[in-house]
Design an enzyme around this catalytic site. Sequence first.
Site, mmCIF file in Angstrom:
data_model
loop_
_atom_site.group_PDB
_atom_site.id
_atom_site.type_symbol
_atom_site.label_atom_id
_atom_site.label_comp_id
_atom_site.label_asym_id
_atom_site.label_seq_id
_atom_site.Cartn_x
_atom_site.Cartn_y
_atom_site.Cartn_z
ATOM 1 N N GLU A 43 1.047 -1.166 0.037
ATOM 2 C CA GLU A 43 0.106 -0.024 0.106
ATOM 3 C C GLU A 43 1.092 1.402 -0.275
ATOM 4 O OE1 GLU A 43 -3.985 1.308 2.784
ATOM 5 O OE2 GLU A 43 -2.248 0.416 3.132
ATOM 6 N N LYS A 116 -10.191 2.457 -2.528
ATOM 7 C CA LYS A 116 -10.230 1.608 -1.158
ATOM 8 C C LYS A 116 -11.453 2.471 -0.264
ATOM 9 C CE LYS A 116 -7.478 1.639 3.021
ATOM 10 N NZ LYS A 116 -5.913 2.094 3.716
ATOM 11 N N CYS A 153 -5.852 -2.750 2.485
ATOM 12 C CA CYS A 153 -5.705 -2.871 3.724
ATOM 13 C C CYS A 153 -6.917 -3.317 4.981
ATOM 14 C CB CYS A 153 -4.668 -1.236 4.097
ATOM 15 S SG CYS A 153 -4.114 -1.646 5.980
#
Length: 294
Positions: A43, A116, A153
Amino acid sequence: MKRLKVAYLQQHNVADSKDNVRRLADGVRRLAAEGAQLIVLQELHNSLYFCQVEDVDNFDLAELIPGPSTELFGKLAKECGVVIVTSLFERRAPGLYHNTAVVIDKDGSIAGRYRKMHIPDDPAYYEKFYFTPGDLGFRPIDTSLGRIGVLVCWDQWYPEAARIMALHGAELLIYPTAIGYAASDTPDEQQRQREAWTTVQRGHAVANGLPVVSVNRVGFEPDPSGQTEGITFWGSSMVVGPQGEVLYRSSADCEDSAVVEIDLARSESVRRWWPFLRDRRIDMYDDILRRFAD
C-alpha cells in the site's frame, strides 16, 4: 489446470521516493525473470506512510491517474510482460483524493482501478484526513491473467468486501497493505494483532474458496510530528490457498519477495466440497444493511 505464478515485494520504505520506486522497479524485473506473471506491491508504495500525521502539505504527494506512476509502471509491465498491482495516492480533483489501487496489464495498459472503501481514522493512521471513501464498488478487475478482486488494507477486516468480490466472480483476492505495531503495545499484544490480521485473511480465503495475496510494508517509520513513537510495520506478507492454507509467509522484520505458484482451478473443487455459496440464506440477510441490529 489454470496455474498462475504470483509474486510480491515486501519493502522497507525511506523518505526518498525515487529510491523507493527504483528498488520496486528492480524487484519487479527480478521477479519477472524468476517467472512471475502477477506482481503485487504494498500500500502507498512510493513514499513513507504519510498518514501518521495530518499535514496539508502531504497532499502534494498525490497524483493524477493516469499520471507519472501509471506511466512508469505501465512501461515496466510491458517491458517485463507482467501484470502489476500498484497502490497510489490519487488526486481526482482539487480537494478530492483517494487511496487507489491500479492494475496495470502486461501490455502496459490500465486494466482497472479500485478506490479504498473502508477508511480508518486512528492514532498514527489518520487516513480520513486524506482519503475520500471509494465510489467504484467492490468490482473485480479483468486482466489478461484472469479476474482479480483488489481491496486495500483496512478493507481486509470486512468479510462483506471479500464476499461481494467473490460474488462478482473474482478468482483471486489481493490486499496491498500498510499495518504495524504501536510501540506502546506489549509484545504479547503486538503478536495478537499480527496473528489476528493473518487469521482474518485466511478466513476470507476459506469463506469464499479463493486464494488470497496480502502484501505489507516492513520496518520502522518515524512519526514526523514526534507525538508518537512511530510505526514498526510487521511485514508477514502472505499467499494463502482457497482453504486458508499458507503457501508462503514472509518474516515480520525483513524485506522479502517471493514467487508462488497457485492453482486457480482448485477453487472449483474446494467450492464443491464446501458449497458455502449454495447454502447462503440470502432471504434472511436484511440486517447486514443496518449499522447495528438492535
